[in-house]
Motif scaffolding. Structure first.
Motif, mmCIF file in Angstrom:
data_model
loop_
_atom_site.group_PDB
_atom_site.id
_atom_site.type_symbol
_atom_site.label_atom_id
_atom_site.label_comp_id
_atom_site.label_asym_id
_atom_site.label_seq_id
_atom_site.Cartn_x
_atom_site.Cartn_y
_atom_site.Cartn_z
ATOM 1 N N ALA A 133 0.830 -1.208 0.000
ATOM 2 C CA ALA A 133 0.000 0.000 0.000
ATOM 3 C C ALA A 133 0.860 1.252 0.000
ATOM 4 C CB ALA A 133 -0.926 -0.006 1.211
ATOM 5 N N LEU A 134 1.916 1.270 0.811
ATOM 6 C CA LEU A 134 2.804 2.431 0.856
ATOM 7 C C LEU A 134 3.465 2.668 -0.488
ATOM 8 C CD1 LEU A 134 4.352 4.679 2.254
ATOM 9 C CD2 LEU A 134 5.991 2.951 3.088
ATOM 10 N N GLN A 135 3.981 1.628 -1.087
ATOM 11 C CA GLN A 135 4.656 1.770 -2.375
ATOM 12 C C GLN A 135 3.712 2.302 -3.450
ATOM 13 O OE1 GLN A 135 6.090 -2.219 -2.874
ATOM 14 N NE2 GLN A 135 7.904 -1.909 -1.584
ATOM 15 N N HIS A 136 2.494 1.831 -3.448
ATOM 16 C CA HIS A 136 1.544 2.271 -4.477
ATOM 17 C C HIS A 136 1.012 3.666 -4.192
ATOM 18 C CE1 HIS A 136 0.941 -1.294 -7.154
ATOM 19 N NE2 HIS A 136 1.681 -1.823 -6.196
ATOM 20 N N LEU A 137 0.857 4.033 -2.921
ATOM 21 C CA LEU A 137 0.468 5.399 -2.607
ATOM 22 C C LEU A 137 1.542 6.383 -3.053
ATOM 23 C CD1 LEU A 137 -1.142 5.150 0.961
ATOM 24 C CD2 LEU A 137 -2.309 5.629 -1.200
ATOM 25 N N LEU A 138 2.802 5.982 -2.903
ATOM 26 C CA LEU A 138 3.898 6.855 -3.329
ATOM 27 C C LEU A 138 3.844 7.151 -4.828
ATOM 28 C CD1 LEU A 138 7.003 5.630 -1.302
ATOM 29 C CD2 LEU A 138 6.114 7.965 -1.410
ATOM 30 N N VAL A 139 3.401 6.201 -5.592
ATOM 31 C CA VAL A 139 3.280 6.391 -7.038
ATOM 32 C C VAL A 139 2.012 7.171 -7.381
ATOM 33 C CG1 VAL A 139 3.000 5.203 -9.255
ATOM 34 C CG2 VAL A 139 4.597 4.311 -7.547
ATOM 35 N N GLU A 140 0.924 6.855 -6.697
ATOM 36 C CA GLU A 140 -0.367 7.462 -7.021
ATOM 37 C C GLU A 140 -0.496 8.885 -6.482
ATOM 38 O OE1 GLU A 140 -2.525 3.077 -6.642
ATOM 39 O OE2 GLU A 140 -2.790 4.606 -5.082
ATOM 40 N N VAL A 141 -0.158 9.064 -5.199
ATOM 41 C CA VAL A 141 -0.317 10.376 -4.549
ATOM 42 C C VAL A 141 0.899 10.638 -3.658
ATOM 43 C CG1 VAL A 141 -2.816 10.638 -4.634
ATOM 44 C CG2 VAL A 141 -1.802 9.188 -2.881
ATOM 45 N N PRO A 142 2.054 10.981 -4.208
ATOM 46 C CA PRO A 142 3.273 11.168 -3.414
ATOM 47 C C PRO A 142 3.068 12.187 -2.291
ATOM 48 C CG PRO A 142 3.745 11.264 -5.766
ATOM 49 C CD PRO A 142 2.256 11.290 -5.635
ATOM 50 N N SER A 143 3.656 11.888 -1.130
ATOM 51 C CA SER A 143 3.548 12.785 0.013
ATOM 52 C C SER A 143 4.689 12.520 0.982
ATOM 53 C CB SER A 143 2.204 12.575 0.732
ATOM 54 O OG SER A 143 2.161 13.279 1.956
ATOM 55 N N VAL A 144 5.094 13.574 1.704
ATOM 56 C CA VAL A 144 6.135 13.412 2.719
ATOM 57 C C VAL A 144 5.634 12.572 3.892
ATOM 58 C CG1 VAL A 144 7.307 15.564 2.134
ATOM 59 C CG2 VAL A 144 5.436 15.586 3.811
ATOM 60 N N GLU A 145 4.309 12.341 3.967
ATOM 61 C CA GLU A 145 3.750 11.489 5.016
ATOM 62 C C GLU A 145 4.283 10.067 4.916
ATOM 63 O OE1 GLU A 145 1.659 12.166 7.519
ATOM 64 O OE2 GLU A 145 1.542 14.300 7.062
ATOM 65 N N ALA A 146 4.833 9.714 3.761
ATOM 66 C CA ALA A 146 5.375 8.368 3.565
ATOM 67 C C ALA A 146 6.509 8.076 4.545
ATOM 68 C CB ALA A 146 5.862 8.205 2.127
ATOM 69 N N VAL A 147 7.230 9.113 4.958
ATOM 70 C CA VAL A 147 8.335 8.915 5.895
ATOM 71 C C VAL A 147 7.826 8.368 7.221
ATOM 72 C CG1 VAL A 147 10.196 10.057 7.159
ATOM 73 C CG2 VAL A 147 9.686 10.746 4.808
ATOM 74 N N SER A 148 6.713 8.923 7.706
ATOM 75 C CA SER A 148 6.127 8.457 8.958
ATOM 76 C C SER A 148 5.633 7.021 8.830
ATOM 77 C CB SER A 148 4.971 9.378 9.356
ATOM 78 O OG SER A 148 4.316 8.901 10.509
ATOM 79 N N VAL A 149 5.068 6.701 7.684
ATOM 80 C CA VAL A 149 4.579 5.340 7.460
ATOM 81 C C VAL A 149 5.739 4.357 7.449
ATOM 82 C CG1 VAL A 149 3.348 3.808 5.878
ATOM 83 C CG2 VAL A 149 2.572 6.177 6.181
ATOM 84 N N GLU A 150 6.840 4.753 6.815
ATOM 85 C CA GLU A 150 8.013 3.873 6.759
ATOM 86 C C GLU A 150 8.552 3.604 8.149
ATOM 87 O OE1 GLU A 150 10.421 1.293 5.267
ATOM 88 O OE2 GLU A 150 9.171 2.447 3.890
ATOM 89 N N ARG A 151 8.527 4.593 9.012
ATOM 90 C CA ARG A 151 8.971 4.406 10.396
ATOM 91 C C ARG A 151 8.041 3.436 11.133
ATOM 92 N NH1 ARG A 151 9.662 10.609 11.194
ATOM 93 N NH2 ARG A 151 11.778 10.990 10.416
ATOM 94 N N SER A 152 6.743 3.578 10.886
ATOM 95 C CA SER A 152 5.785 2.669 11.519
ATOM 96 C C SER A 152 6.017 1.235 11.065
ATOM 97 C CB SER A 152 4.352 3.099 11.181
ATOM 98 O OG SER A 152 4.077 4.390 11.680
ATOM 99 N N LEU A 153 6.313 1.058 9.784
ATOM 100 C CA LEU A 153 6.584 -0.274 9.252
ATOM 101 C C LEU A 153 7.827 -0.880 9.891
ATOM 102 C CD1 LEU A 153 5.873 -0.398 5.397
ATOM 103 C CD2 LEU A 153 5.138 -2.030 7.147
ATOM 104 N N ALA A 154 8.856 -0.059 10.057
ATOM 105 C CA ALA A 154 10.076 -0.545 10.702
ATOM 106 C C ALA A 154 9.793 -0.976 12.136
ATOM 107 C CB ALA A 154 11.156 0.539 10.670
#
Length: 272
Positions: free
Chosen positions: A212-233
């Motif tokens: 979901a994160l990877q596809h959101l980055l392609v569809e609607v890029p946002s700096v919010e992805a950084v927070s999601v990546e931290r949550s995944l880690a």
């Protein structure tokens, strides 16, 4: 896990597979599971009926299924497993009903949805005003999973300790008949396979979140992805807490994944 087992006809709550199939159909027509709080099912007669029917259905599929009453910790273990065995994002009512019937073993585990894209599809299908809300929802779901894993592990550890005591006690209780011994062994296997299933599904959920994160980055890029990546880690860091609970091959021995061809069939319950 034992390939098969028998239960005396005097102790079966349902005598024919037809009755099980009929009950399963009625449950499916009833709709989705009733949800509670903190990632657990709501305490209700409906959810209890689904769970009881699942035990009967699992028995007829020759899966570990014991008619012994649940201990407090065993009941809590099943409640804690709820979140990880249900879809991370709500889908259509029929799909969610199938997921709940699979979770409660009315349907076999092979009915579960293994599509990595399913969470992303449900996430973006919901109406939203800003794409940022999708990232935040994704991060919230990941974080909630991570917070519940330690609680599940603590409960699973207590259940495992009690099961060890149960098996060690069998030779010393001379009044036990063969049926009671079988039921005890089935409950231990049932508990262990539930833990194996949750361990498997936490990995599946992590992959769906990552998709979901990877596809959101392609569809609607946002700096919010950084927070999601931290949550995944953080989730990945907590998922490893499940590894010591069971041997690595437990998922295969419980029939949740295909077993390696070279591996001989072995029971999930050790000899006592």
């Amino acid at each position: 896990m034992p390939a098969s087992h028998s239960v005396s006809s005097t102790r079966r709550p349902v005598r024919t597979a037809t009755a099980t199939a009929t009950a399963a159909a009625l449950l499916l027509l009833g709709g989705c599971a009733q949800k509670g709080d903190f990632g657990r099912p709501a305490p209700s007669a409906w959810n209890s009926l689904v769970a009881s029917t699942g035990t009967v259905a699992a028995h007829y599929r020759n899966e570990p299924a014991s008619y012994f009453p649940l201990t407090d910790d065993e009941r809590t273990l099943r409640d804690r497993a709820w979140r990880f065995l249900m879809p991370a994002a709500e889908n259509e009512a029929f799909t969610d009903a199938l997921a709940n019937l699979t979770r409660t073993r009315v349907l076999p585990p092979s009915w579960r949805n293994d599509d990595d894209a399913s969470y992303h599809a449900a996430l973006v299908a919901e109406p939203f005003r800003s794409p940022v809300s999708r990232y935040r929802r994704l991060s919230d779901d990941i974080t909630a999973d991570g917070r519940l894993i330690p609680l599940f592990v603590a409960t699973a550890t207590r259940v495992a300790n009690a099961d060890t005591l149960r098996l060690r006690s069998l030779p010393f209780v001379k009044s036990l008949d063969d049926e009671s011994i079988r039921q005890a062994a089935m409950r231990v296997a049932e508990n262990r396979c539930l833990v194996a299933w949750v361990r498997l599904e936490t990995g599946v959920r992590a992959e769906r979140y990552r998709y979901a994160l990877q596809h959101l980055l392609v569809e609607v890029p946002s700096v919010e992805a950084v927070s999601v990546e931290r949550s995944l880690a953080g989730l990945d860091g907590r998922r490893v807490m499940l590894d010591p609970l069971l041997p690595a091959e437990a998922e295969a021995r419980c029939g949740l994944v295909a077993a390696p061809e070279a591996e001989a069939a072995r029971p999930i319950v050790a000899k006592y």
